[in-house]
Scaffold this active site. Structure first.
Site, short mmCIF file in Angstrom:
data_model
loop_
_atom_site.label_atom_id
_atom_site.label_comp_id
_atom_site.label_asym_id
_atom_site.label_seq_id
_atom_site.Cartn_x
_atom_site.Cartn_y
_atom_site.Cartn_z
N GLU A 92 36.10 -7.89 29.03
CA GLU A 92 36.53 -8.51 27.78
C GLU A 92 37.81 -9.34 27.89
O GLU A 92 38.00 -10.28 27.13
CB GLU A 92 36.72 -7.43 26.71
CG GLU A 92 35.45 -6.73 26.30
CD GLU A 92 34.45 -7.67 25.66
OE1 GLU A 92 34.86 -8.50 24.81
OE2 GLU A 92 33.27 -7.60 26.03
N SER B 216 -5.45 -19.08 17.86
CA SER B 216 -6.19 -19.82 16.83
C SER B 216 -5.61 -19.65 15.43
O SER B 216 -6.01 -20.38 14.52
CB SER B 216 -7.66 -19.39 16.83
OG SER B 216 -8.30 -19.84 18.01
#
Length: 741
Positions: free
Chosen positions: A111, A371
């Site tokens: 960090e 489809s």
């Protein structure tokens, strides 16, 4: 009188006057430097005063230790019952001296690698972040330090504004002035959020590994440190592989910054890290994980205990969960989204088991729809002038080198549009898409809320572009809503525990997307698919309209449809996109749809569909312009790309006409007359549609004989040879989209 050695008037005054004046730009540059220095000095004084005042106002270290981050949230269902209570989970406070060194080194390396060197803000980190932004065009590297993150977590919110960032920087400087580096790191590790409601390393350690933070190993520390960036995404209980990949990144950073050796990193076997079993989770959490992050937008400044009243129906949620679990093939996942006619989410299932995986496949996964995508192909064709009864030819075709094939390589020859859709004929969809234009199909999908990238290659008509389940469900809901835009939402209102209303959902203004005859036509096609086509397994004893979808090698199965005002989308497949034997949209997904919808619609009146295609009354000639519908019926885009509402163009003080132009015929009770839908075809035609030999003018593949083909009249209103559409990707427009995507 003594004589002067120096001539008169040759003193310093004349010397200064003879000196050359400085150039104009140098004078202004000097002034800018002076003024800049003055402003910088003034800014430094103001910043120093602000930091000093903030430092004096900061709580004591003991007060900060006892304060708690987070908010208690009671989530209620649509009927007011309590779904879940969420709030912060804190473990025991771990003093800095008892925190494993591997944990502190992992969090610093990940960090804020310059944590020990900066004074609360890191100018080098900010400069590096800006350089990455300039080079890539995206903010890929944050410049926030651990101290800034602590300031944000304790005192601020996550709104991305310059004012908040400025306050964050001042607080970070003040924290560094008042507390030591070790104290700040102790506060950070005991307060940062690690996901799953766990605040602090002890809560995270107990939640994920079942033991106190003091016992964290190097591998466990790497996993926990990796969670800070994205707690839900890298959670080991949400996605074990993603969590391990992130942990490997953390170990690599620790090696790069000298916290551990490469040998120590290589000795870590993340596959052997044991995770604690979670309890008390169920599929409702898929919904709350999607809905609750929207509170950051709806109520960005609120930190009070609140009650969130949602749209979820508990009974429907249970039915949806059971339907997915009972019908998903072994080894496959399933997802379901169910919307009411106004977009309210009635049920949401993001997987077969939330405890095993809390990855929400209903809102986050992007899969090919197969489809089911033909919804947009046929709507574009209907808008261009086709009707369900028009004749088309199901035969082998090649478009730009692409030759689509039907299931089983069967071709039915001359059929109507209704049957081509019901039996999901790929060659017909390809011809229609090529005729109306692939860009028109993509535009139709955009209109109805598809937000993911869409390609315009010919194969796009068969669903090659990936979509989300919630977006496909939203599109079908737009058809059920008579062609109006539907926006999914999950939060009806938010109140305080005392009943004060903080937020109330407001419906979006109506927006008509297609004219009424397009809606009637596509509803006719969707209903036929369920009555006699590929979606027969979705029948529930009342009118249903829907469409199946199956991708190549049976990797994805879909069924999306609606009945009695409820629209539901079901997807099934594997997360790794491997084939699932026997998976077809008309099988397991359609059965899950039916199982759920029987319960969901049980207490609703039966609603019959209006499938009568009524073209505009003012139509005189069957030309291209006539089949576009009355321009006053719906919004359209002009040649410059502007959205136009013709019903208001050049008019003032006139009421807006109804969306359908003419009132629907009604019976004595004021309702649209209902009746059974017309059959798609007779038994003899069904044999031809499925490619069976009948000996009546068809071949083994169902192709028409030359005599039959000569009787098919050409369509005069469509261009016989369309211009090829260039391959490109359609970027998402500003279509309203629900939060949390």
């Amino acid at each position: 009188m003594a004589r002067r050695d120096t001539p008169r008037g040759s003193g310093s005054g004349r010397s200064s006057r003879s000196r050359k004046a400085k150039p104009f730009w140098r004078r202004w540059l000097g002034r800018l430097f002076v003024w800049g220095l003055a402003f910088a000095l003034l800014g430094a004084i103001v910043l120093g005063v602000a930091v000093a005042m903030t430092e004096r106002s900061l709580p004591s270290y003991q007060s900060l230790k006892s304060s708690q981050t987070g908010q208690m949230i009671v989530v209620r269902a649509n009927d007011g019952s309590e779904l879940v209570t969420l709030g912060p989970s804190y473990g025991k406070w771990v003093p800095y001296a008892q925190i494993p060194k591997t944990m502190t080194e992992a969090i610093v390396s990940t960090e804020d690698r310059r944590y020990r060197d900066h004074f609360g803000i890191d100018p080098l980190g900010i400069a590096r972040s800006i350089m990455v932004r300039v080079e890539t065009g995206h903010w890929r590297q944050g410049g926030s330090t651990i101290t800034q993150q602590l300031a944000r977590n304790i005192f601020l919110n996550n709104s991305k504004t310059f004012a908040r960032k400025a306050r964050e920087a001042v607080l970070a400087l003040a924290l560094e002035q008042k507390f030591s580096k070790d104290q700040i790191l102790e506060l950070y590790l005991n307060k940062v959020y690690f996901g799953g409601g766990a605040y602090g390393i002890d809560a995270a350690s107990r939640k994920f590994f079942g033991h106190p933070a003091q016992q964290l190993t190097l591998g466990e520390s790497a996993i926990v440190a990796g969670l800070v960036k994205a707690p839900s995404h890298y959670s080991p209980t949400a996605d074990a592989e993603a969590g391990k990949e992130r942990a490997h990144v953390v170990l690599g950073l620790m090696v790069r910054h000298g916290a551990i050796t490469q040998a120590q990193a290589d000795a870590v076997n993340l596959d052997k890290v044991k995770l604690a079993k979670e309890t008390g989770q169920n599929s409702v959490r898929y919904f709350t994980d999607w809905a609750l992050p929207q509170l950051d937008v709806l109520l960005p400044e609120n930190d009070k205990p609140i009650e969130v009243w949602t749209t979820l129906d508990p009974g429907m949620q249970r039915a949806a969960t059971a339907a997915i679990k009972a019908n998903a093939p072994k080894g496959a996942q399933g997802a379901l989204v169910s919307l009411d006619r106004d977009g309210a989410v009635l049920a949401m299932v993001g997987g077969t088991d939330y405890v095993t995986s809390n990855y929400n496949r209903a809102t986050d996964a992007m899969r090919q729809p197969g489809s089911a995508w033909k919804l947009f192909v046929y709507m574009a064709a209907l808008e261009a002038g086709y009707t369900p009864d028009d004749r088309v030819v199901d035969e082998p075709v090649t478009i730009d080198g692409w030759s689509p094939k039907n299931a089983g390589n069967h071709y039915a020859g001359a059929i109507d549009v209704r049957s081509a859709f019901a039996y999901s004929k790929n060659t017909v969809a390809a011809q229609l898409g090529n005729e109306v234009g692939f860009a028109a199909v993509a535009g139709m999908a955009r209109r109805f809320g598809i937000t993911t990238p869409i390609n315009t290659m010919p194969a796009m008509v068969l669903g090659s572009s990936e979509v989300r389940v919630i977006d496909m469900t939203r599109a079908f809901a737009g058809v059920e809503a008579k062609g109006q835009l539907v926006t999914p939402y999950g939060i009806r209102k938010v109140t305080t525990t005392d009943g004060e209303v903080l937020y109330q959902h407001q419906p979006n203004p109506p927006q008509v997307l297609v004219p009424p005859y397009v809606v009637a036509g596509i509803t006719d096609l969707l209903q036929t698919t369920v009555n006699t086509g590929t979606g027969r397994a979705a029948q529930i004893g009342r009118p249903v309209a829907g469409k199946t979808g199956t991708t190549s090698s049976d990797k994805d199965g879909w069924f999306v449809g609606f009945s009695s005002g409820i629209t539901t989308g079901v997807w099934m497949g594997r997360d790794d996109a491997k084939p699932v034997p026997g998976l077809h949209g008309g099988a397991a997904p359609a059965r899950a749809f039916a199982a759920y919808m029987r319960y969901a619609t049980a207490k609703r009146p039966v609603e019959h569909f209006d499938t009568e295609v009524k073209l505009p009354q003012w139509q005189l000639e069957p030309d291209d312009e006539a089949y576009q519908g009355d321009p006053g019926d719906y919004y359209y885009v002009d040649e410059q790309g502007n959205l136009v509402d013709p019903s208001h163009a050049g008019q003032q003080d006139q009421p807006q006409r109804p969306a359908d132009g003419q009132p629907l015929p009604s019976g004595p009770d004021g309702l649209v007359p209902a009746g059974p839908p017309p059959p798609a075809a007779g038994e003899d035609f069904l044999d031809r549609a499925t490619g069976k030999q009948d000996g009546q003018g068809t071949t083994q593949t169902g192709a028409l004989s030359p005599d039959v083909k000569r009787n098919i009249a050409p369509r005069p209103r469509m261009a016989p040879t369309p211009t090829p559409i260039p391959t490109r990707t359609v970027a998402p427009p500003s279509v309203p989209r629900p939060s949390g995507y």
